[in-house]
Design a protein around this motif. Structure first.
Motif, PDB file in Angstrom:
ATOM      1  N   ALA A  81       0.672  -0.690   0.252  1.00 40.06           N
ATOM      2  CA  ALA A  81      -0.021  -0.200   0.193  1.00 40.06           C
ATOM      3  C   ALA A  81       0.615   1.076   0.003  1.00 40.06           C
ATOM      4  O   ALA A  81       0.851   2.407  -1.002  1.00 40.06           O
ATOM      5  CB  ALA A  81      -0.484  -0.130   1.170  1.00 40.06           C
ATOM      6  N   TYR A  82       1.760   1.354   1.018  1.00 36.51           N
ATOM      7  CA  TYR A  82       2.736   2.630   0.611  1.00 36.51           C
ATOM      8  C   TYR A  82       3.111   2.801  -0.606  1.00 36.51           C
ATOM      9  O   TYR A  82       3.476   4.022  -1.521  1.00 36.51           O
ATOM     10  CB  TYR A  82       3.697   1.943   1.710  1.00 36.51           C
ATOM     11  N   ARG A  83       3.860   1.498  -1.517  1.00 37.10           N
ATOM     12  CA  ARG A  83       4.571   1.683  -2.184  1.00 37.10           C
ATOM     13  C   ARG A  83       3.845   2.226  -3.425  1.00 37.10           C
ATOM     14  O   ARG A  83       3.986   3.216  -4.535  1.00 37.10           O
ATOM     15  CB  ARG A  83       5.489   0.652  -2.597  1.00 37.10           C
ATOM     16  N   ILE A  84       2.875   1.434  -3.193  1.00 39.06           N
ATOM     17  CA  ILE A  84       1.777   2.024  -4.705  1.00 39.06           C
ATOM     18  C   ILE A  84       1.166   3.213  -4.151  1.00 39.06           C
ATOM     19  O   ILE A  84       1.484   4.725  -5.253  1.00 39.06           O
ATOM     20  CB  ILE A  84       0.897   0.958  -4.545  1.00 39.06           C
ATOM     21  N   LEU A  85       0.947   3.980  -3.079  1.00 38.51           N
ATOM     22  CA  LEU A  85       1.023   4.898  -3.020  1.00 38.51           C
ATOM     23  C   LEU A  85       1.956   6.260  -3.160  1.00 38.51           C
ATOM     24  O   LEU A  85       1.959   7.233  -4.098  1.00 38.51           O
ATOM     25  CB  LEU A  85      -0.364   5.437  -1.657  1.00 38.51           C
ATOM     26  N   GLN A  86       2.974   5.475  -2.946  1.00 36.77           N
ATOM     27  CA  GLN A  86       4.141   5.730  -3.287  1.00 36.77           C
ATOM     28  C   GLN A  86       4.312   6.954  -4.722  1.00 36.77           C
ATOM     29  O   GLN A  86       4.833   7.535  -4.759  1.00 36.77           O
ATOM     30  CB  GLN A  86       5.377   5.709  -2.972  1.00 36.77           C
ATOM     31  N   GLU A  87       4.437   5.962  -5.191  1.00 36.63           N
ATOM     32  CA  GLU A  87       4.512   6.034  -6.964  1.00 36.63           C
ATOM     33  C   GLU A  87       2.972   5.807  -7.213  1.00 36.63           C
ATOM     34  O   GLU A  87       3.582   7.485  -8.710  1.00 36.63           O
ATOM     35  CB  GLU A  87       4.452   3.680  -7.891  1.00 36.63           C
ATOM     36  N   ALA A  88       2.073   6.357  -7.381  1.00 37.73           N
ATOM     37  CA  ALA A  88       0.801   7.235  -8.017  1.00 37.73           C
ATOM     38  C   ALA A  88       0.689   8.393  -7.869  1.00 37.73           C
ATOM     39  O   ALA A  88       0.870   9.062  -8.479  1.00 37.73           O
ATOM     40  CB  ALA A  88      -0.559   6.556  -7.124  1.00 37.73           C
ATOM     41  N   LEU A  89       1.433   9.157  -6.202  1.00 35.62           N
ATOM     42  CA  LEU A  89       1.555  10.338  -6.316  1.00 35.62           C
ATOM     43  C   LEU A  89       2.819  10.750  -7.185  1.00 35.62           C
ATOM     44  O   LEU A  89       3.151  12.351  -7.594  1.00 35.62           O
ATOM     45  CB  LEU A  89       1.799  10.391  -4.629  1.00 35.62           C
ATOM     46  N   THR A  90       4.211  10.113  -7.414  1.00 31.63           N
ATOM     47  CA  THR A  90       4.866  10.481  -7.732  1.00 31.63           C
ATOM     48  C   THR A  90       4.540  10.661  -9.053  1.00 31.63           C
ATOM     49  O   THR A  90       5.327  11.905 -10.003  1.00 31.63           O
ATOM     50  CB  THR A  90       6.094   9.185  -7.968  1.00 31.63           C
ATOM     51  N   ASN A  91       4.101   9.744  -9.850  1.00 29.34           N
ATOM     52  CA  ASN A  91       3.548   9.970 -11.431  1.00 29.34           C
ATOM     53  C   ASN A  91       2.968  11.445 -11.598  1.00 29.34           C
ATOM     54  O   ASN A  91       2.478  12.044 -12.632  1.00 29.34           O
ATOM     55  CB  ASN A  91       2.663   9.015 -11.240  1.00 29.34           C
ATOM     56  N   ALA A  92       1.895  11.414 -10.080  1.00 27.97           N
ATOM     57  CA  ALA A  92       0.717  12.760  -9.951  1.00 27.97           C
ATOM     58  C   ALA A  92       1.674  13.772 -10.242  1.00 27.97           C
ATOM     59  O   ALA A  92       1.534  15.115 -11.164  1.00 27.97           O
ATOM     60  CB  ALA A  92      -0.110  12.530  -9.274  1.00 27.97           C
TER      61      ALA A  92
END
Length: 383
Positions: free
Chosen positions: A302-313
């Motif tokens: 969950a942490y990594r998915i949210l981190q990658e999603a925000l980085t992409n945003a």
């Protein structure tokens, strides 16, 4: 293999020598019990026939049938000539070798081998009868020999079966070792893939933040020195965190241990969102007040998915994102939406890595852009 073959050859040669010594001992002592005055004493011919009866034991593995035939013929000739061969030990050993070799063969060769072994005693009876000996008078001895040769066939068959079981056990053990080695290599490959994905996520996030903060510091260094210094402080902090993250991942790979610092509480998600806000990304967050305790793997994913999603945003979007995290009794749902730039399809390693994380946990991840909005939804079951 060469050493094994040499040992077997030496053992067969030793058996042939022992068989010859036993045969000569029986003939030299004029048989067992009280010597029969009609028996022929050991001479050069008898010694030669004894050698002929024993020598085939040296090739009992390579030519068991031919060796038994030669040994049996030599023993029958010895008895026919009147030598007191009360125990044809060499021929008995040759019969055992035939049983080991042919008791598990196809029906035809097995029948011929069994017939040859069982025909030895009738051949001896005919040899005695041809010189005027009444077979009835020696029937007890002949029956004992027949029982002995039948027992040798059974013993040889049991030895063959035992050898097969040992071979199967060794093959199974080798297969288990090969499977274990294959599993170890697959696990190592999976670990390398995981490490590569972790490094990509961590480094990509960090570089994106550093780029944004470094750009802000450059623009604000004259106009707003305090904010410029704060941006540089963020760059330093992110760089330190990235170094620690890489060190943790490499240490985990080297030591082959589970991570001990997985962010397993909802506060880690808050900190992650605050860090991205500090880098300039406007985030509307809807996070639950409390989250049920999560398995380590689910919390980390969950942490990594949210981190990658925000980085992409931040990298591909227009400076804003909406985050919603919903915690249920058996699943955790993450929803990230952000406006995206025209022409951006976002098909890099980041989406692939997030999807792999979710799939490995039995969950799903959907990412798609439509009407100027990019939406990522991940469902992570934890029961």
């Amino acid at each position: 293999m060469a050493n094994t073959g040499a040992r077997r050859t030496a053992a067969d040669l030793a058996l042939a020598i022992a068989g010859l010594a036993a045969t000569l001992a029986v003939l030299g002592s004029d048989g067992f019990g009280t010597p029969d005055p009609r028996s022929r004493h050991l001479d050069l011919l008898g010694a030669g026939l004894a050698v002929l009866a024993s020598a085939p034991l040296a090739v009992r593995r390579r030519a068991p049938a031919a060796g038994f035939a030669v040994s049996a013929l030599a023993s029958v000739v010895l008895l026919r000539l009147g030598y007191p061969l009360d125990a044809p030990l060499a021929t008995a050993a040759a019969a055992y070798a035939v049983a080991v070799a042919y008791s598990g063969a196809r029906p035809g060769p097995r029948f011929l081998a069994l017939t040859g072994v069982t025909a030895f005693v009738p051949a001896v009876a005919l040899a005695y009868a041809s010189v005027g000996v009444r077979v009835w008078d020696i029937s007890t001895e002949l029956l004992a020999w027949a029982a002995a040769f039948a027992g040798l066939w059974i013993a040889g068959d049991r030895t063959r079966l035992r050898a097969l079981r040992l071979a199967e056990a060794e093959e199974n053990a080798a297969r288990v070792l090969a499977d274990a080695e294959r599993d170890r290599r697959l696990a190592a490959a999976d670990e390398r893939t995981r490490i590569a994905r972790e490094l990509h996520d961590s480094a990509g996030h960090a570089i994106n933040v550093i780029l944004v903060q470094a750009g802000a510091a450059r623009l604000l260094q004259d106009r707003d020195p305090d904010r410029a210094r704060a941006a540089l402080g963020t760059v330093e902090a992110v760089a330190r965190e990235t170094i620690a993250d890489i060190d943790r991942l490499v240490r985990a790979l080297r030591d082959n241990r589970d991570e001990q610092d997985v962010p397993a509480d909802p506060g880690a998600l808050h900190e992650l969102i605050d860090r991205h806000r500090g880098s300039g990304l406007r985030i509307a967050a809807d996070l639950p007040a409390s989250v049920v305790p999560l398995p380590r793997s689910v919390a980390w994913a969950a942490y990594r998915i949210l981190q990658e999603a925000l980085t992409n945003a931040a990298r591909h979007g227009e400076g804003s994102a909406a985050v919603a995290v919903r915690s249920g009794p058996d699943r955790l749902e993450i929803d990230v939406t952000n406006p995206f730039q025209a022409g951006d399809r976002r098909n890099g390693h980041g989406i692939v890595g997030m999807r792999e994380r979710a799939t490995l946990l039995g969950g799903t991840l959907h990412a798609d852009g439509m009407n100027g909005q990019f939406r990522l939804t991940a469902v992570l079951p934890h029961r």
